[in-house]
Design a protein around this motif. Structure first.
Motif, mmCIF file in Angstrom:
data_model
loop_
_atom_site.group_PDB
_atom_site.id
_atom_site.type_symbol
_atom_site.label_atom_id
_atom_site.label_comp_id
_atom_site.label_asym_id
_atom_site.label_seq_id
_atom_site.Cartn_x
_atom_site.Cartn_y
_atom_site.Cartn_z
ATOM 1 N N ALA A 275 -9.015 -14.950 -7.527
ATOM 2 C CA ALA A 275 -9.300 -14.065 -6.382
ATOM 3 C C ALA A 275 -10.466 -13.276 -6.215
ATOM 4 O O ALA A 275 -11.402 -13.157 -5.400
ATOM 5 C CB ALA A 275 -8.014 -13.276 -5.840
ATOM 6 N N ASP B 128 -1.960 -0.256 -5.257
ATOM 7 C CA ASP B 128 -1.596 0.249 -4.046
ATOM 8 C C ASP B 128 -2.706 1.250 -3.350
ATOM 9 O O ASP B 128 -2.649 1.349 -2.213
ATOM 10 C CB ASP B 128 -0.411 1.059 -4.249
ATOM 11 C CG ASP B 128 0.773 -0.061 -4.762
ATOM 12 O OD1 ASP B 128 0.685 -1.215 -4.556
ATOM 13 O OD2 ASP B 128 1.708 0.567 -5.650
ATOM 14 N N LEU C 269 -1.419 -7.135 -15.831
ATOM 15 C CA LEU C 269 -0.522 -7.965 -14.951
ATOM 16 C C LEU C 269 0.228 -9.154 -15.789
ATOM 17 O O LEU C 269 0.127 -9.331 -16.813
ATOM 18 C CB LEU C 269 -1.291 -9.158 -13.794
ATOM 19 C CG LEU C 269 -2.363 -8.168 -12.975
ATOM 20 C CD1 LEU C 269 -3.191 -9.184 -12.512
ATOM 21 C CD2 LEU C 269 -1.496 -7.486 -11.868
ATOM 22 N N ILE D 176 -11.615 -4.535 2.063
ATOM 23 C CA ILE D 176 -10.448 -4.406 1.111
ATOM 24 C C ILE D 176 -9.375 -3.278 1.942
ATOM 25 O O ILE D 176 -8.128 -3.575 1.661
ATOM 26 C CB ILE D 176 -10.901 -3.605 -0.127
ATOM 27 C CG1 ILE D 176 -11.747 -4.639 -0.891
ATOM 28 C CG2 ILE D 176 -9.578 -3.248 -0.840
ATOM 29 C CD1 ILE D 176 -12.644 -4.086 -1.992
ATOM 30 N N LEU E 234 -9.524 -3.933 -8.574
ATOM 31 C CA LEU E 234 -9.039 -4.511 -7.701
ATOM 32 C C LEU E 234 -7.849 -5.429 -8.147
ATOM 33 O O LEU E 234 -6.853 -5.925 -7.621
ATOM 34 C CB LEU E 234 -9.949 -5.496 -6.409
ATOM 35 C CG LEU E 234 -10.472 -4.232 -5.509
ATOM 36 C CD1 LEU E 234 -11.235 -5.331 -4.630
ATOM 37 C CD2 LEU E 234 -9.335 -4.009 -4.634
ATOM 38 N N ILE E 235 -8.281 -5.887 -9.318
ATOM 39 C CA ILE E 235 -7.663 -7.244 -9.743
ATOM 40 C C ILE E 235 -6.149 -6.840 -10.106
ATOM 41 O O ILE E 235 -5.415 -7.917 -9.947
ATOM 42 C CB ILE E 235 -8.251 -7.493 -11.353
ATOM 43 C CG1 ILE E 235 -8.145 -9.125 -11.662
ATOM 44 C CG2 ILE E 235 -7.733 -6.746 -12.367
ATOM 45 C CD1 ILE E 235 -9.372 -9.531 -12.616
ATOM 46 N N SER F 15 -4.243 -5.573 -8.055
ATOM 47 C CA SER F 15 -3.769 -5.337 -6.818
ATOM 48 C C SER F 15 -3.014 -3.910 -6.601
ATOM 49 O O SER F 15 -2.025 -3.883 -6.310
ATOM 50 C CB SER F 15 -2.498 -6.362 -6.527
ATOM 51 O OG SER F 15 -3.258 -7.778 -6.436
ATOM 52 N N ARG G 31 -5.601 -14.036 -10.086
ATOM 53 C CA ARG G 31 -6.158 -12.763 -9.682
ATOM 54 C C ARG G 31 -7.638 -12.691 -9.972
ATOM 55 O O ARG G 31 -8.482 -12.198 -9.108
ATOM 56 C CB ARG G 31 -5.425 -11.379 -10.278
ATOM 57 C CG ARG G 31 -4.050 -10.968 -9.808
ATOM 58 C CD ARG G 31 -4.195 -10.871 -8.291
ATOM 59 N NE ARG G 31 -5.083 -9.691 -7.826
ATOM 60 C CZ ARG G 31 -5.565 -9.626 -6.607
ATOM 61 N NH1 ARG G 31 -5.347 -10.431 -5.524
ATOM 62 N NH2 ARG G 31 -6.421 -8.618 -6.391
ATOM 63 N N SER H 159 0.951 -1.152 0.157
ATOM 64 C CA SER H 159 0.061 0.008 -0.028
ATOM 65 C C SER H 159 0.846 1.121 0.038
ATOM 66 O O SER H 159 1.826 1.222 0.657
ATOM 67 C CB SER H 159 -0.901 -0.071 1.153
ATOM 68 O OG SER H 159 -1.658 1.173 1.237
ATOM 69 N N THR I 141 -5.215 -1.945 1.287
ATOM 70 C CA THR I 141 -5.195 -1.074 0.281
ATOM 71 C C THR I 141 -5.659 0.369 0.748
ATOM 72 O O THR I 141 -6.707 0.506 1.418
ATOM 73 C CB THR I 141 -6.189 -1.715 -0.899
ATOM 74 O OG1 THR I 141 -5.802 -2.867 -1.247
ATOM 75 C CG2 THR I 141 -6.081 -0.724 -2.007
#
Lengths: 303, 242
Positions: free
Chosen positions: B119, B157, B108, B183, B152-153, B155, B116, B2, B188
């Motif tokens: 997830a 910061d 990504l 979250i 969100l996928i 990830s 991801r 983060s 995050t």
């Protein structure tokens, strides 16, 4: 009625369909009707003509392949011409359309700019190559007999096969690959596409490359089956727009089906009414279908 | 991971001589959950769009950690680690649910994408039910979840959301806020723009009140929740000092 009309119509329609795919792609993603698309068709044919002459002079390959009228030089030149036409489209976007987009120019300004680009390119081509028609080859083709008294030349069959392969390839590219997905995302919402991580400028360049390569293929096909003239693409513009709009702007299968409808319509018009009515046929078909289906054959409401 | 978000005198809008955001400074610490509130037309949406690269910045700067975000196109802001969920038109309605997630996952490395997406399916089971249906067929609440999942996928910061509860029933809005709290608890940094101030104050740790393109008040959520003159603050008629 002579059923040969249908063969001629389908062959002409497949050429129109090829050109219309590029037009519909650019229209749906950049949101303007590109009047210079016809000149991409013309430029593609002339690029191939010049490259074929160079290849023929340097390494040969001008002897016809099997029953076709063209040799390997033209096949290789076609690939090079697609690259050259794509480069021309990218250059046109970089010096003209991209600048207008960044300034937030109104659609009508961009349309007029494309009209200007069309005129300039056409005049440039005529200046370099003169107005007299040119031919890829002067080989005579012996038509093959099909059942029912139909005749089709090997070149016409090659054109149909090329169209089918390119259309399927583009369809798979747009529906199955990451780059195609990005194109569809930019088409729906460019601002969100950027926020979702898509490089919108790169996607727009890809659209130009695809559209120009297909326009080039249409130009080479028209050059092989008919002749190469500086106005060939411009003359094709109304049928191209008719096909793209008929099929539903943004729909790739729609552009091809629209192309076939326009090609058949023109051929039937020539057979029944006379050649002077050919240009009107595309227009009448367009009006008639839009009255019944305002979003085109495959179009979505509001799309 | 983060990272903090910092705004230094940000000026933004749509026309240079008519800025909507007129010099905004604030810092959001890594892992903090901050709400931005204010009356209609205060410049909340423009402010967060400018940070995300979706509106023009005419002065000042925005940073994610040490990375300067100002001047980057939106796709590079996402690549730098800051995700943004716009208020409206925040999903690709004509693409399938799966494609909406795949597009975001493209950012990504190839090997990390499937995990991801998995997830996100675990976090939002509704999205795994019929992945090949057009996203436009989802309900309002499910659309917000897809938009949040899309952000969100990668990830990120830090994530900025522009009124995720707009148009949702109070129960669905509550679900959205609970999800955001979860979250944030996972680490995050979150910046949340909201009209629904009372509900948002229950989840954020700090509130920033924006009036006419400037920060009028920046205070802990508990202090803001205790005030009974929030409406007057919005109108600029109450003293900012608590």
């Amino acid at each position: 009625m002579n059923p040969q009309v249908f063969v001629d119509g389908i062959v002409a329609g497949s050429m129109i369909g090829l050109g219309a795919i590029g037009l519909t792609l650019v229209y749906s993603i950049l949101r303007f009707p590109n009047f210079a698309h016809g000149e991409l068709v013309t430029a593609g044919a002339y690029f191939a003509l010049s490259l074929a002459a160079l290849i023929g002079a340097a390494v040969g390959g001008t002897a016809p392949i099997g029953p076709f009228s063209f040799g390997w030089a033209i096949v290789l030149a076609a690939l090079g011409a697609m690259v050259a036409t794509a480069a021309l489209a990218l250059a046109l976007d970089a010096v003209l359309f991209q600048r207008l987009r960044r300034r937030g120019a109104a659609v009508i300004i961009i349309v007029m700019a494309s009209f200007g680009a069309s005129l300039a390119l056409r005049s440039g081509i005529e200046f370099v190559y003169t107005a007299s028609p040119a031919y890829f080859t002067r080989e005579l083709q012996i038509a093959m007999r099909l059942p029912g008294g139909l005749r089709v030349t090997p070149d016409q069959l090659a054109a149909l096969a090329l169209t089918a392969v390119l259309v399927v390839a583009v369809h798979l590219f747009v529906t199955r690959t990451a780059a195609g997905r990005a194109m569809r995302a930019v088409r729906e919402n460019p601002a969100l596409a950027a926020l979702a991580g898509i490089d919108v400028d790169r996607t727009i360049r890809l659209v130009w490359v695809l559209g120009a390569a297909l326009a080039c293929a249409a130009g080479i096909t028209a050059g092989l089956l008919i002749q190469i003239r500086p106005t060939m693409g411009f003359d094709l513009l109304l049928p191209l727009f008719a096909a793209a709009i008929l099929g539903g702007v943004g729909s790739l299968p729609g552009a091809v089906v629209g192309g076939l409808v326009v090609g058949l319509g023109e051929a039937l018009t020539v057979a029944f009414l006379g050649a002077e009515w050919r240009a009107g046929a595309a227009f009448m078909l367009l009006v008639a279908i839009l009255v019944v289906r305002p979003n085109g054959l495959f179009g979505r409401a509001g799309g | 991971m983060s990272r903090p978000v910092r705004l230094d005198g940000l000026v933004a809008g749509y026309e240079r001589d008519l800025p909507i955001v007129k010099g905004v400074d604030f810092a959001v610490a890594a892992g903090e959950f901050v709400g931005i509130f204010g009356p209609n037309g205060a410049g909340k949406s423009t402010l967060v769009k400018a940070v995300a690269g979706a509106a023009a910045t005419f002065g000042g700067a925005a940073f994610l950690g040490d990375t300067l975000l100002t001047g980057l196109p939106a796709h590079k802001v996402l690549g730098a680690g800051l995700a943004f969920v716009p208020q409206t038109e925040n999903i690709f309605a004509t693409l399938s649910i799966a494609e909406n997630l795949q597009i975001a996952a493209e950012v990504l490395p190839r090997a990390a994408r499937a995990a991801r997406i998995g997830a996100m399916h675990a976090m939002f089971p509704d999205l795994a039910r019929a992945p090949h249906r057009p996203a436009g067929s989802l309900s309002g609440g499910q659309r917000q979840m897809l938009a949040v999942a899309r952000a969100l996928i990668v990830s990120p910061d830090a994530i900025i959301l522009d009124e995720p509860s707009a148009g949702l029933s109070p129960r669905l809005a509550h679900d959205v806020f609970t999800t955001l709290a979860r979250i944030n608890a996972a680490g995050t940094t979150i910046i949340l723009v909201e009209q629904n101030v009372r509900a948002a104050l229950a989840v954020v740790s700090r509130g920033i009140i924006l009036v006419d393109g400037r920060v009028r008040l920046d205070a802990p959520a508990a202090d803001l929740a205790a005030r009974d003159d929030l409406g007057a603050l919005f109108l600029g008629t109450a003293a900012a000092a608590a």
